[in-house]
Design a protein around this motif. Structure first.
Motif, PDB file in Angstrom:
ATOM      1  N   PRO A 407       0.208   9.549  38.262  1.00 22.60           N
ATOM      2  CA  PRO A 407       1.927   9.529  40.037  1.00 22.60           C
ATOM      3  C   PRO A 407       3.449   9.236  38.528  1.00 22.60           C
ATOM      4  O   PRO A 407       3.369   8.605  38.467  1.00 22.60           O
ATOM      5  CB  PRO A 407       1.258   8.735  40.907  1.00 22.60           C
ATOM      6  N   THR A 408       4.284   9.364  40.393  1.00 25.58           N
ATOM      7  CA  THR A 408       5.853   9.028  39.634  1.00 25.58           C
ATOM      8  C   THR A 408       5.813   7.265  39.567  1.00 25.58           C
ATOM      9  O   THR A 408       4.892   6.847  40.500  1.00 25.58           O
ATOM     10  CB  THR A 408       6.426   9.771  41.301  1.00 25.58           C
ATOM     11  N   GLY A 409       6.548   6.846  38.468  1.00 24.20           N
ATOM     12  CA  GLY A 409       6.885   5.885  38.637  1.00 24.20           C
ATOM     13  C   GLY A 409       5.825   4.840  38.247  1.00 24.20           C
ATOM     14  O   GLY A 409       5.653   3.530  38.083  1.00 24.20           O
ATOM     15  N   ALA A 410       4.200   5.863  37.303  1.00 19.99           N
ATOM     16  CA  ALA A 410       3.153   4.935  36.458  1.00 19.99           C
ATOM     17  C   ALA A 410       4.253   4.240  35.211  1.00 19.99           C
ATOM     18  O   ALA A 410       3.258   4.265  34.112  1.00 19.99           O
ATOM     19  CB  ALA A 410       2.470   6.330  36.575  1.00 19.99           C
ATOM     20  N   GLY A 411       5.148   5.146  35.040  1.00 21.94           N
ATOM     21  CA  GLY A 411       5.730   4.693  33.540  1.00 21.94           C
ATOM     22  C   GLY A 411       5.825   5.626  32.074  1.00 21.94           C
ATOM     23  O   GLY A 411       5.567   5.680  30.944  1.00 21.94           O
ATOM     24  N   LYS A 412       5.249   6.926  32.449  1.00 18.89           N
ATOM     25  CA  LYS A 412       5.054   8.104  31.686  1.00 18.89           C
ATOM     26  C   LYS A 412       6.876   8.382  30.895  1.00 18.89           C
ATOM     27  O   LYS A 412       6.710   8.279  29.752  1.00 18.89           O
ATOM     28  CB  LYS A 412       4.681   9.261  32.376  1.00 18.89           C
ATOM     29  N   THR A 413       7.069   8.649  31.324  1.00 21.57           N
ATOM     30  CA  THR A 413       9.141   8.596  30.741  1.00 21.57           C
ATOM     31  C   THR A 413       9.485   7.331  30.078  1.00 21.57           C
ATOM     32  O   THR A 413       9.904   7.528  29.061  1.00 21.57           O
ATOM     33  CB  THR A 413       9.878   9.125  31.386  1.00 21.57           C
ATOM     34  N   THR A 414       8.769   6.350  30.597  1.00 20.73           N
ATOM     35  CA  THR A 414       9.181   4.642  29.718  1.00 20.73           C
ATOM     36  C   THR A 414       8.676   4.848  28.652  1.00 20.73           C
ATOM     37  O   THR A 414       9.246   4.648  27.340  1.00 20.73           O
ATOM     38  CB  THR A 414       8.651   3.650  30.993  1.00 20.73           C
ATOM     39  N   GLU A 581      -1.504   4.053  35.735  1.00 23.74           N
ATOM     40  CA  GLU A 581      -1.059   3.850  36.998  1.00 23.74           C
ATOM     41  C   GLU A 581      -0.292   2.546  36.483  1.00 23.74           C
ATOM     42  O   GLU A 581      -1.244   1.571  36.019  1.00 23.74           O
ATOM     43  CB  GLU A 581      -2.607   3.627  37.852  1.00 23.74           C
ATOM     44  N   ASP A 582       0.677   2.971  37.144  1.00 23.45           N
ATOM     45  CA  ASP A 582       1.435   0.634  37.000  1.00 23.45           C
ATOM     46  C   ASP A 582       1.031   0.777  35.979  1.00 23.45           C
ATOM     47  O   ASP A 582       1.427  -0.949  35.864  1.00 23.45           O
ATOM     48  CB  ASP A 582       0.639  -0.152  38.146  1.00 23.45           C
TER      49      ASP A 582
END
Length: 628
Positions: A407-414, A581-582
Motif C-alpha cells: 500500500p501507499t506509504g509502505a516504504g517501497k520508494t524509500t 507494510e509499514d
C-alpha cells in the motif's frame, strides 16, 4: 556584511589599486575648493583695493578708515592681502582656475579607474558566489529539496543573487568614496577654522542617530520583502506547473485569490521597507541645511571681524556642503544595503545548509559487477520520531527481478532511495556485490544503476539527445538500438523530424506514455548492472506495457531489477515479489507461492482483479455482489 566584505577583499591586488585611486581622487577633490577660495580672495582683494586711495600703503589706508570711524571695515582690510589702488590680478586668477581644473580632471580620471576596477571586483565576486551556490546545490542532500519549495529555491539562486549584485555595484563604490571624502573634508575644514568645524560636526551624531533608528525599523521589512518574493515565486511556479490540473478542477479563482494575498503581502513589506529607509536621506539633508545656515552666519561674522578671509569662508561653506553630501549618500544607500544584506542572508542560508555526507577517503570498488544487492538489518526514518523501515533484510540475487508491492506509504520508494544513496540508512548495511554502499563513492554506485521514475523527466532538446543522456559516449546505432528495445523507435519514425524532433522541458509534442518510453530507452542505453523502475509503466497503455515487459525480460539478463508496481499484472513473472507494510517485509516469494498462502499479496491481487457487479433480485431491486 562581514562575509560580503571578505569575498571582496579576496581580490587584494585590485582592492589596493582601487583604494589608492579612490584616495587620490578624494584628496584632489578636497584640495580644489581651498585653492578656488584663493581665487575668490584675489578677486575680493582687487575689488576692495580699487576702493582705497592709490599711492598709500595698506597701513595708512587702515589708519584713515579708523579715523573715519569705520573700525569694522578697517579690521577687514587689515587682514586682507591687497595694495591700495590696485585692482584684480586676472593673471593670478587664471593660474588658480587652471590649477583647479587640472585637479578636477585628475580626480575624475582616478575615480574612473577606481570605478572600473571595482566593477570587475563586484562582478567577479558575484560570479564566484553564483558558482559557489551552484556547487553547493549539487552537494545538498535530497532531503533539502524535499523540504524546500522549488520556487523559493529558484528565487534565491536567481532573484536574490541579482539583487545582491545590483546592491554591491551601487553601494560599494559610493560607500568607499563617501567615507574617504568625509575624512578628507574634515581635515580641510579643521585647517580653515576649528570653530566652524565644530559647528559643522554637530550634524554628524544627529545624522548617525537618525540613520540607525530608521535602519532598525526598515530591516525587518526588507527581510520580509525577499521572503515574500520567494514564497510568491513558489506559488506562481506551482500554479504554472499544475495549470491543467487547476483548470480541470476549476480552482482558478482560488489560485488568483492566493496570488493576490501573497502579492499584497509583498507589496506591503516592499512599500514599508522603501518608505521607511527613504526617510534617511531627507532627514540628513534637513540637518545638513540647518548646519549650512549656522556656518554661513558665523562665517560671515568672522569675515566682517577680519578673523578669516572671504575665500576661506567660501571654501568652508563648499566643504560643509560636500561634507553633508557623502553623509546623505550613505543614508540613501541604507535601503540598497539592507535589501542586499537581506538577499545575502537567503543566499548564505543555502551555502550554510548541511551537506550530504562526504564520500570515503579510501573508497572501495566491488571486484565483480554481478549486481547482488543485500539488505542486512536495515532501519531508516525520514523524521526522527516517525519510524518507517525497521530491521529489514533482503537479498536480490544477480539477474533476478525483484518486485516490491504494498500500500501507499509502505516504504517501497524509500527502499529504492536507499539503494541509490539518495538517503543513508540509520542502521544496518546495504551491500552491492559484497561491498558496503557507504564505502563506495556515490558516482561509482550510481554508474552501476539505471533508474526510471514514475514522473518522466525530459529536458529541452531532441528526442535523440534525451535518449543519449543515458550514455553520452554511445554511438547513434546504440541509441537507436535502445530505442528499438524500449519500443520508442516505431512512434519516433512516424514524426516529421524523427529523432531530431525538438522537445521542451514538459515533453510537449509527445504523449505521457511516449515520454515514459523515452526515459526507459535512456535507462536501457546506460546498460546498468542494477535496473530500478519505480511505477515506470504507470503512464503507458496495456499493449505498450506488454511490450515493455518483453523488453525488460531481455534487458534483465545478468542484471538485477527492482520494480515498484501497483499494477500487479506487470510483475507476475518476477523472480521474487516482496510485499511491504509499514516498513516491514510481510511476505516474500513468487506469484504462485504468494497466491497459495492467501495472505497480503493475495488480498492485493484479488482487489485488483475483482470488481462489483450490479444485479437485480426477484423483487426488481438492484444489489451488489463481488465477482472475480
Amino acid at each position: 556584511m562581514k562575509r560580503l566584505l571578505h569575498l571582496l577583499v579576496s581580490y587584494r591586488g585590485f582592492m589596493i589599486v582601487i583604494l589608492t585611486a579612490t584616495v587620490g581622487s578624494v584628496i584632489l577633490t578636497a584640495i580644489a575648493p581651498r585653492i578656488l577660495g584663493h581665487a575668490t580672495d584675489l578677486i575680493f582683494n582687487g575689488v576692495i583695493g580699487r576702493m582705497l586711495p592709490a599711492g598709500t600703503t595698506k597701513e595708512q589706508a587702515v589708519a584713515d578708515l579708523r579715523a573715519q570711524g569705520q573700525d569694522t571695515f578697517a579690521d577687514m582690510v587689515g587682514s586682507m592681502d591687497l595694495t591700495p589702488g590696485v585692482g584684480i590680478d586676472f593673471t593670478a586668477v587664471g593660474r588658480v582656475l587652471l590649477t583647479v581644473l587640472a585637479l578636477y580632471l585628475g580626480s575624475a580620471l582616478l575615480a574612473w579607474v577606481g570605478a572600473y576596477l571595482l566593477n570587475i571586483v563586484v562582478v567577479g565576486t558575484i560570479k564566484r558566489l553564483r558558482s559557489d551556490v551552484e556547487d553547493k546545490v549539487h552537494r545538498l542532500p535530497l532531503h533539502y529539496y524535499d523540504t524546500t519549495p522549488r520556487g523559493d529555491l529558484l528565487s534565491r539562486v536567481t532573484n536574490d543573487l541579482d539583487n545582491l549584485s545590483q546592491s554591491l555595484q551601487q553601494t560599494v563604490s559610493q560607500a568607499l568614496n563617501s567615507v574617504l571624502t568625509v575624512i578628507a573634508i574634515l581635515i580641510m575644514m579643521l585647517s580653515i577654522s576649528p570653530l566652524l568645524t565644530i559647528i559643522a560636526l554637530v550634524a554628524i551624531p544627529l545624522s548617525i542617530v537618525a540613520t540607525v533608528l530608521i535602519a532598525r525599523r526598515s530591516k525587518p521589512h526588507f527581510s520580509a520583502q525577499w521572503s515574500s518574493t520567494g514564497k510568491l515565486n513558489a506559488q506562481v511556479e506551482e500554479a504554472f506547473t499544475g495549470h491543467e490540473l487547476m483548470l480541470a478542477f476549476g480552482r482558478q479563482q482560488e489560485v488568483e485569490d492566493e496570488f493576490d494575498t501573497r502579492n499584497d503581502k509583498l507589496y506591503n513589506s516592499s512599500w514599508r521597507a522603501q518608505f521607511i529607509s527613504g526617510l534617511v536621506q531627507p532627514t540628513i539633508m534637513f540637518l545638513g541645511n540647518l548646519n549650512f545656515v549656522a556656518v554661513a552666519v558665523v562665517g560671515g561674522l568672522q569675515v566682517a571681524s577680519g578673523s578669516i578671509s572671504l575665500g576661506s569662508v567660501q571654501a568652508f561653506i563648499q566643504y560643509s556642503r560636500q561634507f553633508t553630501q557623502p553623509l546623505a549618500q550613505i543614508g540613501s544607500m541604507v535601503n540598497l544595503l539592507q535589501s542586499g544584506v537581506a538577499s545575502a542572508e537567503r543566499i548564505f542560508d543555502i551555502l550554510d545548509a548541511e551537506e550530504q555526507s562526504a564520500d570515503p577517503a579510501d573508497p572501495q570498488t566491488p571486484s565483480t559487477t554481478s549486481g547482488r544487492i543485500d539488505f542486512d538489518d536495515v532501519s531508516f526514518r525520514y523524521v526522527p520520531d516517525k519510524p518507517l523501515i525497521e530491521n529489514l533484510s533482503l537479498v536480490a540475487e544477480p539477474g533476478h527481478m525483484v518486485a516490491i508491492v504494498g500500500p501507499t506509504g509502505a516504504g517501497k520508494t524509500t527502499l529504492v532511495n536507499l539503494i541509490m544513496r539518495f538517503y543513508d540508512v540509520d542502521s544496518g548495511t546495504i551491500r552491492v556485490d559484497g561491498v558496503d554502499s557507504r564505502r563506495m563513492t556515490r558516482d561509482d554506485l550510481r554508474e552501476r544503476t539505471g533508474m526510471v521514475l514514475q514522473d518522466s523527466w525530459l529536458f529541452g532538446g531532441t528526442i535523440y539527445e534525451n535518449i543519449a543522456y543515458g550514455d553520452p559516449t554511445a554511438s547513434r546505432e546504440e541509441v537507436i538500438e535502445a530505442a528499438e528495445l524500449s519500443h520508442v523507435d516505431h512512434f519516433v519514425r512516424a514524426l516529421p523530424d524523427g529523432y531530431d524532433t525538438m522537445l521542451d522541458e514538459e515533453g510537449g509534442g509527445v504523449s505521457a506514455g511516449e515520454r515514459q518510453l523515452i526515459t526507459i530507452a535512456r535507462a536501457f542505453l546506460a546498460k546498468p548492472v542494477v535496473l530500478i523502475l519505480d511505477e515506470a509503466t504507470s503512464s503507458v497503455d496495456t499493449r505498450t506495457e506488454l511490450l515493455i515487459q518483453q523488453a525488460m525480460a531481455t534487458l534483465r539478463t545478468d542484471r538485477t531489477s527492482f520494480v515498484i508496481a501497483h499494477r500487479l499484472s506487470t510483475i507476475r513473472d518476477a523472480d521474487v515479489i516482496v510485499v511491504m507494510e509499514d516498513g516491514h517485509i510481510v511476505e516474500q516469494g513468487n506469484h504462485e507461492q504468494l497466491l497459495a498462502v492467501r495472505g497480503a499479496y493475495y488480498d492485493l491481487y484479488i482487489s485488483q482483479f475483482t470488481g462489483p457487479v450490479e444485479t437485480v433480485d426477484d423483487a426488481g431491486q438492484p444489489s451488489i455482489v463481488e465477482q472475480a
